[in-house]
Design an enzyme around this catalytic site. Structure first.
Site, mmCIF file in Angstrom:
data_model
loop_
_atom_site.group_PDB
_atom_site.id
_atom_site.type_symbol
_atom_site.label_atom_id
_atom_site.label_comp_id
_atom_site.label_asym_id
_atom_site.label_seq_id
_atom_site.Cartn_x
_atom_site.Cartn_y
_atom_site.Cartn_z
ATOM 1 C CE LYS A 198 -1.862 1.855 3.980
ATOM 2 N NZ LYS A 198 -1.721 3.299 4.132
ATOM 3 C CG ASN A 199 2.086 2.882 3.568
ATOM 4 O OD1 ASN A 199 0.925 3.201 3.256
ATOM 5 N ND2 ASN A 199 2.442 2.654 4.819
ATOM 6 N NE ARG A 216 -0.004 12.088 6.977
ATOM 7 C CZ ARG A 216 0.039 13.273 7.534
ATOM 8 N NH1 ARG A 216 -1.055 13.950 7.739
ATOM 9 N NH2 ARG A 216 1.182 13.809 7.882
ATOM 10 C CB CYS A 237 -4.892 6.396 10.707
ATOM 11 S SG CYS A 237 -5.412 5.043 9.657
ATOM 12 N NE ARG A 278 -0.843 10.854 10.137
ATOM 13 C CZ ARG A 278 -1.109 9.748 9.446
ATOM 14 N NH1 ARG A 278 -2.265 9.146 9.588
ATOM 15 N NH2 ARG A 278 -0.233 9.242 8.604
ATOM 16 N N PRO A 279 1.601 16.629 11.515
ATOM 17 C CG PRO A 279 3.581 17.279 12.582
ATOM 18 C CD PRO A 279 2.504 16.243 12.606
ATOM 19 C CB ILE A 280 2.584 18.391 6.080
ATOM 20 C CG1 ILE A 280 1.704 19.643 5.999
ATOM 21 C CG2 ILE A 280 1.743 17.133 6.019
ATOM 22 C CD1 ILE A 280 1.096 19.835 4.594
ATOM 23 C CG ASP A 281 6.864 20.364 10.640
ATOM 24 O OD1 ASP A 281 6.110 19.386 10.803
ATOM 25 O OD2 ASP A 281 8.008 20.420 11.120
ATOM 26 C CD GLN A 282 10.843 18.663 9.404
ATOM 27 O OE1 GLN A 282 11.935 18.677 8.843
ATOM 28 N NE2 GLN A 282 10.508 19.557 10.324
ATOM 29 C CG ASP A 318 2.350 1.569 9.601
ATOM 30 O OD1 ASP A 318 1.948 2.416 10.421
ATOM 31 O OD2 ASP A 318 2.771 1.869 8.468
ATOM 32 N NE ARG A 354 -7.220 4.514 4.797
ATOM 33 C CZ ARG A 354 -6.446 5.191 5.624
ATOM 34 N NH1 ARG A 354 -6.898 5.567 6.792
ATOM 35 N NH2 ARG A 354 -5.203 5.498 5.297
HETATM 36 N N1 EPU Z 1 6.267 14.422 11.293
HETATM 37 C C1 EPU Z 1 6.526 15.748 11.582
HETATM 38 N N2 EPU Z 1 6.514 16.648 10.549
HETATM 39 C C2 EPU Z 1 6.270 16.284 9.258
HETATM 40 C C3 EPU Z 1 6.011 14.923 8.970
HETATM 41 C C4 EPU Z 1 6.022 14.030 10.021
HETATM 42 O O1 EPU Z 1 6.748 16.110 12.736
HETATM 43 O O2 EPU Z 1 6.291 17.161 8.375
HETATM 44 C C5 EPU Z 1 6.290 13.421 12.380
HETATM 45 C C6 EPU Z 1 4.930 12.739 12.574
HETATM 46 O O3 EPU Z 1 4.097 13.502 13.419
HETATM 47 C C7 EPU Z 1 5.344 11.396 13.143
HETATM 48 C C8 EPU Z 1 6.695 11.118 12.482
HETATM 49 O O4 EPU Z 1 7.163 12.373 12.002
HETATM 50 O O5 EPU Z 1 5.527 11.519 14.531
HETATM 51 C C9 EPU Z 1 6.658 10.132 11.314
HETATM 52 O O6 EPU Z 1 5.707 10.546 10.341
HETATM 53 P P1 EPU Z 1 5.839 10.187 8.791
HETATM 54 O O7 EPU Z 1 5.869 11.458 8.029
HETATM 55 O O8 EPU Z 1 6.971 9.233 8.603
HETATM 56 O O9 EPU Z 1 4.463 9.450 8.518
HETATM 57 P P2 EPU Z 1 3.558 9.525 7.211
HETATM 58 O O10 EPU Z 1 4.408 9.708 6.022
HETATM 59 O O11 EPU Z 1 2.430 10.426 7.448
HETATM 60 C C10 EPU Z 1 3.746 6.974 6.686
HETATM 61 C C11 EPU Z 1 2.782 5.836 6.482
HETATM 62 C C12 EPU Z 1 2.148 5.457 7.816
HETATM 63 C C13 EPU Z 1 3.261 5.099 8.809
HETATM 64 C C14 EPU Z 1 4.299 6.214 8.903
HETATM 65 C C15 EPU Z 1 5.503 5.849 9.754
HETATM 66 C C16 EPU Z 1 2.018 6.217 4.237
HETATM 67 C C17 EPU Z 1 0.921 6.631 3.326
HETATM 68 N N3 EPU Z 1 1.764 6.257 5.526
HETATM 69 O O12 EPU Z 1 2.968 8.051 7.207
HETATM 70 O O13 EPU Z 1 1.377 4.298 7.545
HETATM 71 O O14 EPU Z 1 2.710 4.874 10.085
HETATM 72 O O15 EPU Z 1 4.771 6.561 7.592
HETATM 73 O O16 EPU Z 1 6.132 4.719 9.250
HETATM 74 O O17 EPU Z 1 3.094 5.835 3.789
HETATM 75 C C18 EPU Z 1 -0.380 2.781 7.787
HETATM 76 O O18 EPU Z 1 -0.024 2.252 6.728
HETATM 77 O O19 EPU Z 1 -1.222 2.271 8.568
HETATM 78 C C19 EPU Z 1 0.183 4.076 8.154
HETATM 79 C C20 EPU Z 1 -0.370 4.878 9.030
#
Ligand code: EPU
Length: 429
Positions: free
Chosen positions: A22-23, A93, A117, A122-126, A305, A397
């Site tokens: 999926k991811n 997401r 989820c 769930r920030p996107i600042d990075q 996960d 999903r």
């Molecule tokens: N974070 C920040 N700032 C950002 C982005 C992330 O502080 O700009 C923090 C998050 O709050 C979190 C950590 O960094 O504490 C990791 O977040 P990440 O960005 O790696 O997560 P994501 O990309 O939103 C993906 C998977 C998730 C999985 C995470 C961690 C996808 C679509 N989703 O999410 O998968 O839990 O990586 O491995 O790839 C799932 O499949 O059930 C799922 C939730």
């Protein structure tokens, strides 16, 4: 609405084939926007998150055609909008990946903020920091994330937190930027490597994916390709954990055993025998699970996960286990559901202290998110009697044919329609 009805207490035996990841799929599909030539993507999982991404790509103007059940042909030459509305993005997401892909395609993007989820903030600042380093002007207007650039320029970007999403998005935006982009403290997940391999097969120049430093030398243009998505590490881990939870002997087929090392290591500690082959694993479990401490971490650590699934298995272990969440702020919302089934779990901040009980009791429970839903299936398979799992829309999903796959292993699990109260009233009247 639908629910799963599970008559638990049966061992799992036989063979299960794991679907595409999926991811990886949700990152690779938006990447096709980076070329006007045709891409053929194979081994796509048949799950609702993939359906949602494909709908967005189609609504952007692309030609999307299924060649067979798990292969899709996409041509984006008629895509001429950079806007992904809230309705188009639904609650995904991965909608944020359209920011990187559209910036990479046309130097502008306007995308509804991502859902997904609920694990706390769930920030996107990075992601934003990465786009800005590449020269995009980013803003939030009328509930949309907006980005534009005259031309994207390669840059050195250090991620303050290891983020899968930010790493993917920066790769998508940088692949056609001018010059060299370096992502430091990059995520190393198998789906990051898969995206890099896909982009390289389109003519990109990406090195170091799978390590903490990814180097992307921008290219003028990308071409069409045919690419097969890697098997799903988390789907595989979920079936492996289910076998250890119920006991039995199952071959998990179509996997990359290397991607499963951290999961196999913990399941062995819990008492399973795991035999590796080139593209499959055999999981054998004949004992009561032993207690085990688990801490989730970015790859190659134990995946977050898989946290709800392994915690569920540990509810019946011999002794007390501590499961610590090292990625998300709040990923223990499912614990309340397990408590309904008689589990003994105390959550203290980012740790759950799990005291093993003899057996779980069947009970109606809810899937509070995707992996929590998978955990409820495992709980239902372990418990004696009938467990009903509601809100399975979350499970759909990310798990292809979950009922069929578990049934083939000997589980008694059915998908049934739930008659909503309004409908009942109408029928009575
Ligand atoms: N974070 C920040 N700032 C950002 C982005 C992330 O502080 O700009 C923090 C998050 O709050 C979190 C950590 O960094 O504490 C990791 O977040 P990440 O960005 O790696 O997560 P994501 O990309 O939103 C993906 C998977 C998730 C999985 C995470 C961690 C996808 C679509 N989703 O999410 O998968 O839990 O990586 O491995 O790839 C799932 O499949 O059930 C799922 C939730």
């Amino acid at each position: 609405m639908e629910k799963f009805v599970i008559n638990g207490g049966k061992q799992l035996n036989g063979k299960v084939r794991i679907s595409g990841a999926k991811n990886a799929a949700v990152a690779i599909l938006p990447a096709v926007l980076l070329t006007d030539e045709t891409c053929i993507i194979e081994n796509l999982p048949e799950i609702s998150d993939v359906g949602a991404i494909l709908r967005v790509i189609r609504e952007l103007g692309a030609d999307v055609r299924y060649i067979n059940k798990d292969t899709v042909e996409i041509n984006c030459k008629n895509v001429n909008t950079h806007i992904v509305t809230k309705q188009m993005a639904e609650n995904m997401r991965a909608s944020s990946y359209f920011l990187g892909a559209l910036l990479g395609r046309m130097n502008k993007a306007r995308v509804a903020p991502p859902g997904g989820c609920d694990f706390g903030v769930r920030p996107i600042d990075q992601h934003i920091k990465g786009f800005e380093a590449l020269g995009a002007k980013m803003s939030f207007e009328s509930g949309m994330v907006d980005g534009k650039a005259f031309a994207l320029q390669g840059a050195s970007i250090y991620l303050d937190v290891v983020s899968v999403g930010a790493t993917v998005n920066i790769m998508l935006a940088a692949v056609k930027a001018q010059g060299l982009t370096v992502i430091e403290n990059a995520a190393k997940e198998p789906h990051i490597v898969d995206l890099a391999n896909f982009l390289n097969s389109m003519g990109a120049n990406i090195m170091g994916a799978g390590t903490g430093v990814i180097k992307i030398r921008g290219v003028e243009s990308l071409h069409g390709t045919t690419y097969s998505i890697i098997p799903d590490q988390i789907e595989a881990g979920t079936y492996m954990t289910a076998v250890v939870a119920t006991g039995g002997n199952v071959v998990i087929d179509n996997v990359i055993p290397k991607h499963l090392e951290s999961i196999s290591a913990k399941l062995k500690e819990i008492g399973a025998v795991i035999e590796e082959d080139d593209e499959s694993l055999r999981v054998i479990m004949n004992n009561r699970p032993s207690k085990c401490n688990v801490k989730t971490m970015p790859h190659p650590g134990f995946p977050t996960d898989m946290q709800p699934q392994i915690a569920t298995l540990l509810t019946v272990a011999n002794g007390t286990s501590i499961v610590t969440e090292g990625v998300w702020d709040n990923r223990f919302r499912y614990v309340e559901q397990l408590t309904l089934m008689g589990a003994d779990i105390q959550v203290d901040g980012k740790s759950a202290i799990i005291t093993g009980v003899e057996k779980l009791k069947a009970s109606p429970v809810k899937a509070v998110d995707l992996r929590a839903g998978a955990a409820m299936i495992i709980a239902g398979l372990m418990a004696d009697g009938i467990t009903e799992v509601e809100d399975i829309i979350y499970i759909d999903r990310g798990y292809e044919n979950v009922v069929e796959k578990f049934t083939a292993l000997g589980a008694d699990i059915k998908r049934v329609s739930v008659i909503e109260p309004e409908t009942v009233k109408l029928k009575e009247a």
